[in-house]
Design a protein around this motif. Structure first.
Motif, PDB file in Angstrom:
ATOM      1  N   ARG A   1       0.813  -1.215   0.000  1.00  0.00           N
ATOM      2  CA  ARG A   1       0.000   0.000   0.000  1.00  0.00           C
ATOM      3  C   ARG A   1       0.854   1.275   0.000  1.00  0.00           C
ATOM      4  O   ARG A   1       0.536   2.240  -0.701  1.00  0.00           O
ATOM      5  CB  ARG A   1      -0.923  -0.016   1.217  1.00  0.00           C
ATOM      6  N   GLY A   2       1.939   1.280   0.774  1.00  0.00           N
ATOM      7  CA  GLY A   2       2.790   2.463   0.814  1.00  0.00           C
ATOM      8  C   GLY A   2       3.379   2.780  -0.542  1.00  0.00           C
ATOM      9  O   GLY A   2       3.467   3.958  -0.931  1.00  0.00           O
ATOM     10  N   PHE A   3       3.771   1.744  -1.277  1.00  0.00           N
ATOM     11  CA  PHE A   3       4.317   1.961  -2.612  1.00  0.00           C
ATOM     12  C   PHE A   3       3.233   2.486  -3.550  1.00  0.00           C
ATOM     13  O   PHE A   3       3.467   3.409  -4.347  1.00  0.00           O
ATOM     14  CB  PHE A   3       4.902   0.660  -3.159  1.00  0.00           C
TER      15      PHE A   3
ATOM     16  N   ASP B   1      -6.292 -10.526  -1.092  1.00  0.00           N
ATOM     17  CA  ASP B   1      -5.018 -10.230  -0.431  1.00  0.00           C
ATOM     18  C   ASP B   1      -4.551  -8.803  -0.681  1.00  0.00           C
ATOM     19  O   ASP B   1      -3.944  -8.180   0.193  1.00  0.00           O
ATOM     20  CB  ASP B   1      -3.941 -11.205  -0.909  1.00  0.00           C
ATOM     21  N   LEU B   2      -4.797  -8.274  -1.882  1.00  0.00           N
ATOM     22  CA  LEU B   2      -4.177  -7.018  -2.281  1.00  0.00           C
ATOM     23  C   LEU B   2      -5.160  -5.865  -2.464  1.00  0.00           C
ATOM     24  O   LEU B   2      -4.745  -4.768  -2.836  1.00  0.00           O
ATOM     25  CB  LEU B   2      -3.402  -7.221  -3.586  1.00  0.00           C
ATOM     26  N   GLY B   3      -6.443  -6.108  -2.182  1.00  0.00           N
ATOM     27  CA  GLY B   3      -7.397  -5.020  -2.265  1.00  0.00           C
ATOM     28  C   GLY B   3      -6.994  -3.807  -1.425  1.00  0.00           C
ATOM     29  O   GLY B   3      -7.004  -2.675  -1.916  1.00  0.00           O
ATOM     30  N   PRO B   4      -6.593  -3.996  -0.154  1.00  0.00           N
ATOM     31  CA  PRO B   4      -6.155  -2.840   0.650  1.00  0.00           C
ATOM     32  C   PRO B   4      -4.928  -2.137   0.072  1.00  0.00           C
ATOM     33  O   PRO B   4      -4.801  -0.914   0.174  1.00  0.00           O
ATOM     34  CB  PRO B   4      -5.847  -3.459   2.020  1.00  0.00           C
ATOM     35  N   ALA B   5      -4.016  -2.909  -0.537  1.00  0.00           N
ATOM     36  CA  ALA B   5      -2.816  -2.303  -1.120  1.00  0.00           C
ATOM     37  C   ALA B   5      -3.166  -1.430  -2.316  1.00  0.00           C
ATOM     38  O   ALA B   5      -2.520  -0.405  -2.564  1.00  0.00           O
ATOM     39  CB  ALA B   5      -1.822  -3.378  -1.526  1.00  0.00           C
TER      40      ALA B   5
END
Length: 419
Positions: free
Chosen positions: A214-216, A245-249
């Protein structure tokens, strides 16, 4: 087919084991005086590294629990880059090792001084004349000095380790600090004067996953928004993993801002990660997926086609559907993940294709491999009346490392030849 894949995998594992055995020999065994803590530590590192690398690859492809993918991802994928540059540095070390040996041997000889002649005591027999002197034989060459061999091994091994660590470290820092903004102007013959200077922010290959999160994604979004583009084009390989897995990112993508909106096309990695679910997710985040589709903007058409990997799921690129019934007097910009799709773009009289996929090679000398598989690796190129721009991408796949191919977000500024 399965047998071929297994043979390739076995060959790769044997080559990997041979590389690390040779690295242990040169960097650990030859630089230590005997068994001890240093040798044991070196052996642990050179065994654990490749094991973690293989485990990280298997975990990602097998869809292991995401916490396990994250735990294995950083050390495992970083070791991929370490292995590559360790191999290159070891080869260079073997080439210079004889020269280092020679320089050390010459240096030790110059430090040796001839012994002073001993004084002759009184009453001893006079020295023989030169003609009566016994012949002097050349002394036998001294045996190789173990301490000299150890010094050379440590010097070369230290240089190999430092070069590998420095290269991988700097390349990883380059990815983590985020992509730089690159600008390019592309003149289009059919672009009206009213659209002169229209700016498209092109971003590809973000590769959110176990390593880049997410930060990236937030850094990418902030960089794009800071350029204040007219339109944003996300040209594939957004993720390496499921929406679960990656929805929040990926959530920061909802904050992308452009006057004419943000558009998305699939890359090959979306088809490893559930392409249909990701298309719906990016739509929920406010992006407009172009699945073999076209939209008419005020000054030109924007089209997008699915990636070639979608063919295995019956969702491959359909240029006829995306471009077949358009007004050919209008300029058209096409979003297509892979540069290979340029040949179909030429046949459909596309003015400009925007692509990614290659990463610019990502890890030198990978650019030579990428050049063998793609018509253009990075930058602007022309194919007949169609121009192709290939971004090096914002992120990285596998190791979060780039060497010789810095990441970028490109602002493509369209220019009208009528202006």
């Amino acid at each position: 087919m399965v047998v071929v894949v297994l043979l390739i995998a076995l060959t790769a594992l044997v080559a990997l084991a041979a590389l690390h055995w040779f690295a242990w020999r040169r960097l650990v065994r030859d630089t230590t005086r005997g068994p001890g803590p240093a040798r044991r530590a070196g052996a642990v590192v050179l065994v654990a590294g490749p094991v973690l690398m293989v485990a990280a690859l298997v975990a990602e492809r097998a869809g292991a629990p995401f916490w396990l993918q994250r735990a294995l991802g950083w050390p495992g994928f970083l070791w991929m880059a370490v292995s590559l540059y360790l191999l290159l540095a070891l080869v260079a070390g073997e080439l210079v090792r004889p020269l280092v040996h020679l320089l050390v041997r010459r240096g030790s000889r110059t430090r040796q001084t001839a012994p002073s002649p001993a004084p002759v005591p009184a009453g001893t027999a006079p020295a023989r004349s030169e003609s009566e002197a016994e012949p002097v034989q050349d002394p036998a060459p001294p045996p190789a000095d173990p301490s000299r061999r150890l010094f050379v091994s440590r010097a070369v091994g230290g240089a190999v380790a430092a070069a590998t660590a420095g290269t991988v470290g700097y390349g990883t820092y380059g990815v983590l600090r985020g992509p730089a903004v690159k600008r390019v102007t592309v003149p289009l013959a059919r672009l009206p004067r009213s659209a002169h200077g229209f700016r498209i922010a092109v971003v590809s290959d973000i590769h959110l996953g176990p390593v880049l999160g997410r930060g990236f994604a937030q850094r990418v979004v902030d960089t794009i928004n800071s350029t204040q583009p007219d339109l944003i084009a996300v040209v594939g390989d957004l993720v390496d993993g499921s929406v679960k897995d990656l929805g929040p990112a990926a959530a920061p993508l909802s904050r992308l801002r452009a006057r004419h909106g943000s558009y998305f096309v699939t890359g090959n990695h979306e088809y490893f990660s559930g392409a249909d679910q990701w298309v719906e997710e990016v739509r929920r985040l406010g992006l407009h997926p172009l699945e073999n589709a076209r939209t008419e903007l005020p000054a030109f058409d924007l089209a997008g086609v699915n990636d070639l990997a979608g063919e295995s799921e019956g969702e491959g690129p359909d240029f006829g559907k995306a471009l077949g019934d358009r007004d050919t007097s209008r300029a058209v910009v096409l979003l297509a993940h892979q540069p290979l799709q340029i040949h179909e773009a030429v046949r459909h009289h596309v003015d400009l294709q925007l692509s990614g996929h290659t990463h610019g090679g990502q890890l030198w000398p990978g650019n030579f491999v990428a050049a063998a598989a793609n018509p253009t690796v990075a930058g602007l190129d022309r194919y007949g009346d169609t121009q192709l721009y290939v971004s090096r991408g914002a992120g990285a796949w596998g190791p979060p490392t780039r060497v010789g191919a810095p990441s970028d977000i490109t602002i493509v500024q369209l220019a009208s030849k009528q202006a």
